[in-house]
Design an enzyme around this catalytic site. Sequence first.
Site, PDB file in Angstrom:
ATOM      1  N   LYS A  82      -0.273  15.476  -9.805  1.00 40.00           N
ATOM      2  CA  LYS A  82       0.750  15.219 -10.816  1.00 40.00           C
ATOM      3  C   LYS A  82       1.663  16.431 -10.993  1.00 40.00           C
ATOM      4  CE  LYS A  82      -0.401  11.031 -11.464  1.00 40.00           C
ATOM      5  NZ  LYS A  82       0.467   9.957 -10.957  1.00 40.00           N
ATOM      6  N   ASP A  84       0.881  -1.157   0.000  1.00 40.55           N
ATOM      7  CA  ASP A  84       0.000   0.000   0.000  1.00 40.55           C
ATOM      8  C   ASP A  84       0.922   1.211   0.000  1.00 40.55           C
ATOM      9  OD1 ASP A  84      -1.617   2.162   0.558  1.00 40.55           O
ATOM     10  OD2 ASP A  84      -2.605   1.260   2.298  1.00 40.55           O
ATOM     11  N   TYR A 109      -6.502  15.353  -9.563  1.00 35.74           N
ATOM     12  CA  TYR A 109      -5.489  14.528 -10.209  1.00 35.74           C
ATOM     13  C   TYR A 109      -4.368  15.390 -10.765  1.00 35.74           C
ATOM     14  CZ  TYR A 109      -3.492  11.024 -13.377  1.00 35.74           C
ATOM     15  OH  TYR A 109      -2.644  10.172 -14.023  1.00 35.74           O
TER      16      TYR A 109
END
Length: 253
Positions: free
Chosen positions: A148, A60, A144
């Site tokens: 990034k 994980d 997202y």
Amino acid sequence: MSRVDGKVSLVSGGASGIGRAVCQTLAREGATVVVADIDEAGGEQTVNSIGSSAVFMRLDVTSESQWQRVVAKTMERLGKLNVLVNCAGIGFSGIFEETLLEDWNKIVAVNMTGLFLGCKHGVIGMKASAVIAGVVGGGDIAAYSATKGGVTLLSKSVALSCAERGSNIRCNSIHPTYVDSEMLDPIAELYPNRDAMRSAMSENIPLGRMATPQDIANPILFLASDESAMMTGSTVMVDGGTTAGVTSKHSAD
């Protein structure tokens, strides 16, 4: 030709998609690969597709103790760590102001904290041994894109830190366009079929098609090899020309 012969590579997110293609490509070119993922069934499938030069370890990426365990286990079983590929990631789309804090925290934990932990403990292991978002934004993928973007500068910072201390450890980031992998399964469900999704998404890519996982695995192989020995802190675009500029479609006929 064995471009990474004898190297030990740890790939997070190796159970599917880009991660699986990276594992298979590195192994084909001579590396021993640790397939690390929370998806045990998918990870074992990746290992089975490679054979004896791959092992699965459950990971994980949001857990520091699990990163420590996997890196330590890699060193114990394989004797060294030469290459770390952070492929694990999640994403979701939606209207920015409707983003739930729970979803924000989850994507930051995987995409940002997971990469930080991977770099941190990967560097520790290597010393002992002696993706378009992030460059452009997206109106429906704000969380997202934010993670990034952080990955881009974190990678550059890790590269500088390692270079300045003479550790001979390099860090580069890959920035793909849309990749036709399992990660897009929820998006595909919004279209009549997967071909319709591919057609719609390909319209935004100058080369006229979506990337395959192998399209992304190939430059990762290059970065993992000694052929890229002078590259660190680089942002490698694998986007079919998406960030090259505005295409001629904007011009009048």
